[in-house]
Write a protein that holds these residues in place. Sequence first.
Motif, short mmCIF file in Angstrom:
data_model
loop_
_atom_site.label_atom_id
_atom_site.label_comp_id
_atom_site.label_asym_id
_atom_site.label_seq_id
_atom_site.Cartn_x
_atom_site.Cartn_y
_atom_site.Cartn_z
N ARG A 1 2.26 -17.28 6.30
CA ARG A 1 1.60 -17.41 6.80
C ARG A 1 0.29 -18.68 6.26
O ARG A 1 -0.30 -20.04 6.84
N CYS A 2 -0.01 -18.72 4.88
CA CYS A 2 -0.44 -19.53 3.73
C CYS A 2 -0.08 -20.70 4.36
O CYS A 2 -0.13 -22.11 3.21
N LEU A 3 0.94 -21.06 4.55
CA LEU A 3 2.14 -22.72 4.32
C LEU A 3 2.21 -23.18 5.55
O LEU A 3 3.19 -22.84 6.31
N PRO A 4 1.38 -24.08 5.60
CA PRO A 4 1.02 -25.19 6.74
C PRO A 4 1.91 -25.55 7.60
O PRO A 4 2.05 -26.34 7.97
N SER A 5 2.55 -26.33 5.98
CA SER A 5 3.55 -27.39 5.62
C SER A 5 5.22 -26.64 6.04
O SER A 5 6.10 -27.45 5.91
N LEU A 6 4.96 -25.50 5.95
CA LEU A 6 6.58 -24.77 6.36
C LEU A 6 7.48 -25.92 7.23
O LEU A 6 6.76 -25.08 9.07
N GLU A 7 8.48 -26.32 7.21
CA GLU A 7 9.54 -26.77 7.89
C GLU A 7 10.28 -25.88 8.08
O GLU A 7 11.69 -25.43 8.93
N THR A 8 11.34 -25.13 7.44
CA THR A 8 12.49 -24.68 7.26
C THR A 8 12.27 -23.21 7.02
O THR A 8 11.62 -23.40 5.14
N LEU A 9 12.51 -22.44 7.25
CA LEU A 9 12.46 -20.88 6.58
C LEU A 9 13.63 -19.46 6.62
O LEU A 9 14.84 -19.71 7.71
N TYR A 10 14.15 -19.64 5.36
CA TYR A 10 15.53 -18.62 5.67
C TYR A 10 14.51 -17.10 4.65
O TYR A 10 14.78 -16.99 4.23
N LEU A 11 15.57 -16.05 6.42
CA LEU A 11 15.43 -14.92 5.48
C LEU A 11 16.59 -14.16 6.43
O LEU A 11 16.40 -12.54 6.52
N SER A 12 17.51 -14.72 6.11
CA SER A 12 18.55 -13.62 6.33
C SER A 12 18.94 -12.77 5.48
O SER A 12 18.47 -12.58 4.14
N SER A 13 19.46 -11.56 5.67
CA SER A 13 20.15 -10.27 5.19
C SER A 13 18.97 -10.11 4.02
O SER A 13 18.84 -9.57 2.55
N ILE A 14 17.79 -9.53 5.30
CA ILE A 14 16.12 -9.22 3.98
C ILE A 14 16.65 -7.90 4.40
O ILE A 14 17.33 -7.68 5.21
N TYR A 15 16.47 -6.78 3.31
CA TYR A 15 16.48 -4.81 3.58
C TYR A 15 15.54 -4.71 2.60
O TYR A 15 14.75 -5.67 1.96
N PRO A 16 14.37 -3.58 2.72
CA PRO A 16 15.08 -3.02 4.16
C PRO A 16 14.66 -3.76 5.35
O PRO A 16 13.31 -4.10 5.84
N ASN A 17 15.57 -3.77 6.00
CA ASN A 17 15.19 -3.83 7.68
C ASN A 17 13.55 -3.75 7.83
O ASN A 17 13.17 -4.17 9.08
N HIS A 18 13.82 -2.06 7.84
CA HIS A 18 12.61 -1.53 8.90
C HIS A 18 11.33 -1.88 8.49
O HIS A 18 10.77 -1.70 9.44
N ALA A 19 10.81 -2.53 7.22
CA ALA A 19 9.63 -2.83 7.02
C ALA A 19 9.65 -4.49 7.03
O ALA A 19 8.53 -4.90 6.99
N PHE A 20 11.02 -5.68 6.85
CA PHE A 20 10.62 -6.55 7.20
C PHE A 20 10.34 -7.40 8.48
O PHE A 20 9.20 -8.05 8.76
N ILE A 21 11.43 -6.88 9.60
CA ILE A 21 11.43 -6.95 11.78
C ILE A 21 10.43 -7.07 12.23
O ILE A 21 9.45 -7.50 12.56
N PRO A 22 9.41 -5.79 11.55
CA PRO A 22 8.27 -5.43 12.14
C PRO A 22 7.07 -6.97 12.10
O PRO A 22 6.27 -7.18 12.58
N ALA A 23 7.19 -7.16 10.95
CA ALA A 23 6.36 -7.97 10.73
C ALA A 23 6.54 -10.13 10.47
O ALA A 23 6.07 -11.10 10.51
N LEU A 24 7.50 -10.05 11.71
CA LEU A 24 7.68 -10.74 11.92
C LEU A 24 6.79 -11.92 12.58
O LEU A 24 6.69 -13.28 12.98
N SER A 25 6.40 -11.67 14.26
CA SER A 25 4.91 -11.74 14.29
C SER A 25 3.82 -12.67 13.49
O SER A 25 3.37 -13.40 14.43
N ALA A 26 3.75 -11.98 12.91
CA ALA A 26 2.50 -12.76 11.79
C ALA A 26 3.23 -13.92 11.44
O ALA A 26 2.21 -15.19 10.66
N LEU A 27 4.24 -14.65 11.54
CA LEU A 27 4.56 -15.87 11.48
C LEU A 27 4.50 -17.05 12.71
O LEU A 27 4.78 -18.27 12.53
N CYS A 28 3.95 -16.54 13.38
CA CYS A 28 3.62 -17.44 14.35
C CYS A 28 3.12 -18.36 14.34
O CYS A 28 2.79 -19.51 15.40
N GLY A 29 2.47 -18.76 13.46
CA GLY A 29 0.95 -19.40 13.08
C GLY A 29 1.60 -20.96 12.11
O GLY A 29 0.95 -22.03 11.88
N LEU A 30 2.75 -20.58 11.95
CA LEU A 30 3.76 -21.64 11.56
C LEU A 30 3.50 -22.40 12.53
O LEU A 30 5.42 -22.98 12.54
#
Length: 364
Positions: free
Chosen positions: A53-82
């Motif tokens: 969220r500290c990257l206000p100019s971010l236009e493209t984000l690659y998050l494929s094949s992230i592991y472990p999924n159980h730790a990464f997926i719940p945090a996706l809502s934090a990206l809504c500010g982009l």
Amino acid sequence: MTTGWRLHTYIYSETHTHYKNYIFRAALCRMSNLKVLDLRSNPLNGDIIPQIRCLPSLETLYLSSIYPNHAFIPALSALCGLKNLRALDLRNNSINDENIPPCLLRNLSSLDLSRNLLSNSPRTLAALCGLRNLKVLNLRDNFLDESSIPSCLFNNGSSLESLDISQNKLKYSSSFFFSGEIPSLLGELTALYSLNLSFNILAGHIPKSFSTMAKIESLDLSHNNLVGSIPPEIVQLHFISTFNVSFNNLSGSIPFENNFRTFDESSYRGNKGLCGMPLHTACTPPNNMPPQQDEEEDRPGIAESDFFFFSCIAVSYVVGFWVVILPLLVSMNWRRKHYAVVDSCIYICCNKFSGFLTRIKDCC
């Protein structure tokens, strides 16, 4: 400041420390002009994702094949500010319909959700209807069926340029949007240059409205249950360079004009009813003979039919049987003469056979 930054997997090893995480988070917040961030195939903890969220100019984000999924997926809502995020890659992350916050999709023009666990829940997919600027959508290799794809995706998708819903469970249905045949509404996507509906269970016909997709370059409808003929109007697609309808139940003559002259037999294999170039199967009837006349000449006559042949055998058997048996049942005289003749024949045969055996014995 560079406009793109790639993080390699060695930055986050299995033994990464809290101190290293702290350095990474602090570094992100100093890159306020960063536009492209690639975190593919990295082991990320859920507490790192909110720092993006500290990257206000971010236009493209690659998050494929992230592991472990159980730790990464719940945090996706934090990206809504982009607010400037336009392209998001979430491939191969075991994401289901409840994991994606709709607010994250609001401003996207490119979304890749392939190789996940999306199924019948309409929650996330309904959010696609609000993506007025969506141009690229990839839902390949999920568990979507005909009830999972909202029709508004096509009604409001005039800007859609690439659509991939291959390797799912889209099929014929009498009640949902994909009913009878591939929806003709797809023809209204005039900006579309790539469409992939392969490896589903779609039935029905190829809609004639496909001929209105003037910019289409790639069309893949292979490995379905499509029937009928390939509409001749499809030759109006002057920019098409890839075409595949193999392994369906199509029939009739193949349109072989304009760009469709460039496609070989691999585009049509697995359709036993198709004929004409580039296949080696000629279309019948021949052009020099009217179809009706040809049909009449091929039709077998009554005397040549199997039914007539076997009927004659059956009648002959019945008539022959009763010609012999009926007189024996009616007249006692006939029975006596009949059995006398039979006895006489048996007696003569026995004498002949006995004499034959005697001659053989004498020779030996």
